[in-house]
Design a protein around this motif. Sequence first.
Motif, PDB file in Angstrom:
ATOM      1  N   LYS A   8       0.810  -1.283  -0.010  1.00 34.73           N
ATOM      2  CA  LYS A   8      -0.030  -0.041   0.046  1.00 34.73           C
ATOM      3  C   LYS A   8       0.798   1.215  -0.097  1.00 34.73           C
ATOM      4  N   GLY A  55       1.147   5.317  -0.274  1.00 36.64           N
ATOM      5  CA  GLY A  55       0.500   6.575   0.026  1.00 36.64           C
ATOM      6  C   GLY A  55       0.711   7.375  -1.098  1.00 36.64           C
ATOM      7  N   LYS A  56       0.131   8.628  -0.965  1.00 29.86           N
ATOM      8  CA  LYS A  56       0.040   9.769  -2.180  1.00 29.86           C
ATOM      9  C   LYS A  56       1.506  10.490  -2.036  1.00 29.86           C
ATOM     10  N   ASN A  57       1.872  10.819  -3.194  1.00 30.91           N
ATOM     11  CA  ASN A  57       3.203  11.836  -3.407  1.00 30.91           C
ATOM     12  C   ASN A  57       4.458  10.872  -2.941  1.00 30.91           C
ATOM     13  N   VAL A  58       4.290   9.689  -3.055  1.00 26.63           N
ATOM     14  CA  VAL A  58       5.564   8.943  -2.882  1.00 26.63           C
ATOM     15  C   VAL A  58       6.484   8.603  -3.963  1.00 26.63           C
ATOM     16  N   GLY A  70       3.648   5.791   3.639  1.00 27.81           N
ATOM     17  CA  GLY A  70       2.948   6.699   4.070  1.00 27.81           C
ATOM     18  C   GLY A  70       3.319   7.859   2.854  1.00 27.81           C
ATOM     19  N   ASP A  71       2.291   8.612   3.002  1.00 30.29           N
ATOM     20  CA  ASP A  71       2.296   9.939   1.928  1.00 30.29           C
ATOM     21  C   ASP A  71       3.631  10.741   2.132  1.00 30.29           C
ATOM     22  N   GLY A  72       3.939  11.108   1.022  1.00 29.41           N
ATOM     23  CA  GLY A  72       5.120  11.886   0.690  1.00 29.41           C
ATOM     24  C   GLY A  72       6.528  11.573   1.144  1.00 29.41           C
ATOM     25  N   THR A  73       6.794   9.857   1.191  1.00 26.13           N
ATOM     26  CA  THR A  73       7.974   9.199   1.672  1.00 26.13           C
ATOM     27  C   THR A  73       8.655   9.203   0.321  1.00 26.13           C
ATOM     28  N   ASN A 117       4.800   8.935   7.159  1.00 27.62           N
ATOM     29  CA  ASN A 117       4.758  10.011   6.277  1.00 27.62           C
ATOM     30  C   ASN A 117       6.008  10.832   6.214  1.00 27.62           C
ATOM     31  N   ASN A 118       6.285  11.387   4.942  1.00 27.00           N
ATOM     32  CA  ASN A 118       7.488  11.997   4.656  1.00 27.00           C
ATOM     33  C   ASN A 118       8.797  11.623   5.261  1.00 27.00           C
ATOM     34  N   ASN A 175       7.100   8.815  11.131  1.00 25.25           N
ATOM     35  CA  ASN A 175       7.322   9.971  10.330  1.00 25.25           C
ATOM     36  C   ASN A 175       8.320  10.424  10.447  1.00 25.25           C
TER      37      ASN A 175
END
Length: 201
Positions: A14, A16-19, A34-37, A53-54, A71
């Motif tokens: 799974k 995330g967004k903007n990975v 997570g997102d942005g990673t 994330n990130n 995160n």
Amino acid sequence: MRGISKTSISKSAKIGKNVKISDFVTIGNNVIIGDGTIIESGARIYDECRIGNNSIIGPNSILRSNTIIGNNTIFGSCSVSEGHNQIGDETTIHAQCHITSGVRIGNHCFIAPFFIASNTPKISDGTHGTKKTKRGKQLNTIIEDYVRIGICVSMTPGHTIGHHTEIYQNCLITKDIPPYSIIKGGKDQVGRKIGKNSENL
């Protein structure tokens, strides 16, 4: 001639967004990112890992199964997590560190290159190589929040480093370290306490 796939991502992962995932990355089954990673070139992420994330997973790093990363955390290039580990939020694990299994690292920590955490007090226990065998006794390691560790620090198995501790380069940790300590000069030499109101923390 068929082209060679540069990156392999399990269908059960799974993302995330903007990975951002670079070339030559492998992502195993049931991984959650997570997102942005950012996953940099050559990283290998085994089954059941979770990354927040990130965060950044550096080039040619390895996360074995059941590694959990929080995160805004950096896991540096060529570093290895041997699995069943937990690394907190806003923590930096620098390049070429070896985090053996059963290690918990807190939030807001900094660990410089060439850190080694071990978990087996007797290296002769068990059978090594590919032959399946029972593992030797494992002692888990805990690094609490806001710990700073310098270059080339190693830990023998089963110890806790208390929160807000600073460990200077080239130290060997063989016992529990209380919170707000400064360690320098080789082996377990606890210097002055860091004040709770230190401007550096």
